[in-house]
Motif scaffolding. Structure first.
Motif, PDB file in Angstrom:
ATOM      1  N   SER A 161      37.831  45.803  50.783  1.00  0.00           N
ATOM      2  CA  SER A 161      37.849  47.192  50.320  1.00  0.00           C
ATOM      3  C   SER A 161      38.624  47.355  49.021  1.00  0.00           C
ATOM      4  N   LYS A 162      39.239  46.295  48.561  1.00  0.00           N
ATOM      5  CA  LYS A 162      40.063  46.367  47.352  1.00  0.00           C
ATOM      6  C   LYS A 162      39.567  45.394  46.284  1.00  0.00           C
ATOM      7  N   ILE A 163      40.059  44.178  46.299  1.00  0.00           N
ATOM      8  CA  ILE A 163      39.774  43.218  45.238  1.00  0.00           C
ATOM      9  C   ILE A 163      38.276  42.994  45.041  1.00  0.00           C
ATOM     10  N   PHE A 164      37.525  42.971  46.126  1.00  0.00           N
ATOM     11  CA  PHE A 164      36.098  42.676  46.052  1.00  0.00           C
ATOM     12  C   PHE A 164      35.245  43.940  46.124  1.00  0.00           C
ATOM     13  N   ASN A 165      35.854  45.058  45.809  1.00  0.00           N
ATOM     14  CA  ASN A 165      35.170  46.356  45.784  1.00  0.00           C
ATOM     15  C   ASN A 165      35.235  46.885  44.357  1.00  0.00           C
ATOM     16  N   ASP A 166      34.103  46.936  43.677  1.00  0.00           N
ATOM     17  CA  ASP A 166      34.089  47.366  42.282  1.00  0.00           C
ATOM     18  C   ASP A 166      34.602  48.786  42.104  1.00  0.00           C
ATOM     19  N   GLN A 167      34.294  49.670  43.069  1.00  0.00           N
ATOM     20  CA  GLN A 167      34.747  51.055  42.942  1.00  0.00           C
ATOM     21  C   GLN A 167      36.275  51.124  42.936  1.00  0.00           C
ATOM     22  N   TRP A 168      36.913  50.381  43.850  1.00  0.00           N
ATOM     23  CA  TRP A 168      38.368  50.368  43.898  1.00  0.00           C
ATOM     24  C   TRP A 168      38.932  49.759  42.620  1.00  0.00           C
ATOM     25  N   MET A 169      38.359  48.648  42.187  1.00  0.00           N
ATOM     26  CA  MET A 169      38.832  47.987  40.969  1.00  0.00           C
ATOM     27  C   MET A 169      38.729  48.925  39.758  1.00  0.00           C
ATOM     28  N   ASN A 170      37.588  49.603  39.633  1.00  0.00           N
ATOM     29  CA  ASN A 170      37.396  50.526  38.504  1.00  0.00           C
ATOM     30  C   ASN A 170      38.356  51.706  38.578  1.00  0.00           C
ATOM     31  N   ALA A 171      38.563  52.212  39.797  1.00  0.00           N
ATOM     32  CA  ALA A 171      39.462  53.360  39.959  1.00  0.00           C
ATOM     33  C   ALA A 171      40.891  53.003  39.557  1.00  0.00           C
ATOM     34  N   LYS A 172      41.259  51.740  39.737  1.00  0.00           N
ATOM     35  CA  LYS A 172      42.597  51.289  39.369  1.00  0.00           C
ATOM     36  C   LYS A 172      42.682  50.852  37.905  1.00  0.00           C
ATOM     37  N   GLY A 173      41.536  50.866  37.214  1.00  0.00           N
ATOM     38  CA  GLY A 173      41.528  50.491  35.806  1.00  0.00           C
ATOM     39  C   GLY A 173      41.386  49.009  35.541  1.00  0.00           C
ATOM     40  N   PHE A 174      40.955  48.239  36.555  1.00  0.00           N
ATOM     41  CA  PHE A 174      40.791  46.804  36.386  1.00  0.00           C
ATOM     42  C   PHE A 174      39.361  46.469  35.990  1.00  0.00           C
ATOM     43  N   LYS A 175      39.205  45.442  35.192  1.00  0.00           N
ATOM     44  CA  LYS A 175      37.875  45.007  34.773  1.00  0.00           C
ATOM     45  C   LYS A 175      37.126  44.390  35.946  1.00  0.00           C
ATOM     46  N   THR A 176      35.830  44.633  35.968  1.00  0.00           N
ATOM     47  CA  THR A 176      34.991  44.010  36.992  1.00  0.00           C
ATOM     48  C   THR A 176      33.912  43.138  36.391  1.00  0.00           C
TER      49      THR A 176
END
Length: 376
Positions: free
Chosen positions: A338-353
């Motif tokens: 639900s975090k590292i392997f979830n693009d929505q979470w990554m994008n919401a945190k400002g991390f590149k996917t």
């Protein structure tokens, strides 16, 4: 004993193999006796980067422990020692309490289910939903506290463990952050495994810290065998460990997303005198490396492992062979779907996917994009 039979399904014949009850290969035992901790594989990570000749990077696959993390080692060791001294008695229903960012809690919940203990586990809101659900699946009682509170706050998850044990004298506190049995577990198990698994050729050991038990206990063993082995403890940006190690000063912690490494206080299980280098890494570097490992090598590892591997690869690029760098792959990436392997979470945190591997986001891979338009 096995027998074969043919099954037919709409014009398709399938040859199946049946195992006849009572005639099995090997010995059937309870899961308590089958769930072997330790002796985890060493896997070659060298293909993840362009490394100098004679330099190798290996990962110690601690995610293959029964509950999915390296923490099975300390929990088994601590429980065994308490049972040996009579402090704990199996299937007595005694209550064990532990504060944890999730993995020690999961290990304790698993072993409590096996050995007949009750356990109360305290974590905070930073912990992934998958890890929290794992605790409940084992039947543990879970207490979730606030995250980011000061270390002296009564809501800090470590202070909740201390208070519960003080208020209930019959309860046993695991006390993983200050328990000398924590580094001792790694001195007795992980250190010898790394030495034997590399035939004594290991030159660098890479392990980030939280309790500090992994890096301290393993470092002690390795440096007894070869004082020239370099101990590298990567630290996430926001953790206080780097400033304490590099400048002997305490600073205010800052927020970071990687779980299970870094800290807002200095545990007694951590011996910073063993540390030769402490590179710092960002959340994005850790998470991008975890995702790269999944895509390239087919291994799902968590963010702490990503941070370790990122540091190990960057270190390895600067070395001259022969050199053997071993990084700890602390836990399974399935704990962070639900975090590292979830693009929505990554994008919401400002991390590149958009990983370097093709530059294509995970969300681009839909059923239709693979040429299939219907799912039966």
């Amino acid at each position: 004993m096995r027998s074969r039979m043919t099954l037919s399904f709409v014009g398709v014949s399938v040859v199946a193999t049946m195992v006849v009850p009572g005639h099995c290969y090997g010995t059937v035992r309870t899961w308590e006796h089958q769930a072997a901790v330790g002796r985890t594989p060493l896997v070659d990570l060298s293909s993840l980067a362009d490394l100098p000749a004679g330099v190798s990077v290996y990962g110690k696959a601690e995610f293959s422990n029964p509950s999915g993390s390296i923490k099975d080692r300390i929990v088994e060791f601590i429980l065994d020692e308490h049972e040996r001294t009579g402090k704990l008695v199996r299937h007595s229903g005694q209550t064990i309490v532990a504060a944890s960012s999730g993995n020690t809690a999961a290990a304790l919940a698993m072993f409590s289910a096996m050995r007949g203990y009750q356990c109360k586990l305290i974590t905070n809101r930073k912990t992934s939903q998958e890890k929290i659900q794992q605790l409940g699946a084992y039947g543990a009682e879970v207490i979730i506290t606030a995250s980011g509170v000061p270390v002296d706050s009564p809501e800090h998850y470590q202070n909740v463990e201390t208070r519960l044990v003080a208020e209930n004298p019959s309860w046993i506190g695991l006390n993983q952050y200050d328990n000398p049995l924590n580094p001792e577990a790694y001195y007795r198990t992980l250190g010898p495994e790394l030495w034997e698994g590399t035939d004594g050729t290991i030159t660098h050991f890479v392990a980030a810290g939280s309790t500090g038990g992994t890096v301290s206990g393993t470092a002690r063993y390795l440096k007894e065998r070869n004082p020239n082995i370099q101990i590298v403890m990567p630290d996430p940006l926001g953790s206080i460990f780097y400033d304490k190690w590099a400048h002997d000063r305490m600073v205010q912690p800052k927020s970071f997303e990687v779980e299970g490494v870094g800290k807002d206080s200095i545990p007694k299980a951590l011996n910073l005198s063993y540390i030769d280098a402490m590179p710092r890494f960002s959340d994005e570097q850790a998470f991008s490396t975890s995702r790269l490992i999944a895509r390239r090598l087919g291994m799902m590892v968590g963010g702490s492992a990503g941070g370790n591997v990122h540091a190990a690869l960057e270190l390895a690029k600067t070395l001259q062979g022969p050199a053997v760098v071993v990084a700890i792959l602390c836990d399974s990436g399935t704990k962070y779907l639900s975090k590292i392997f979830n693009d929505q979470w990554m994008n919401a945190k400002g991390f590149k996917t958009d990983e370097a591997e093709g530059g294509v986001s995970w969300d681009h891979f839909k059923v239709g994009s693979l040429g299939y338009t219907d799912i039966l």
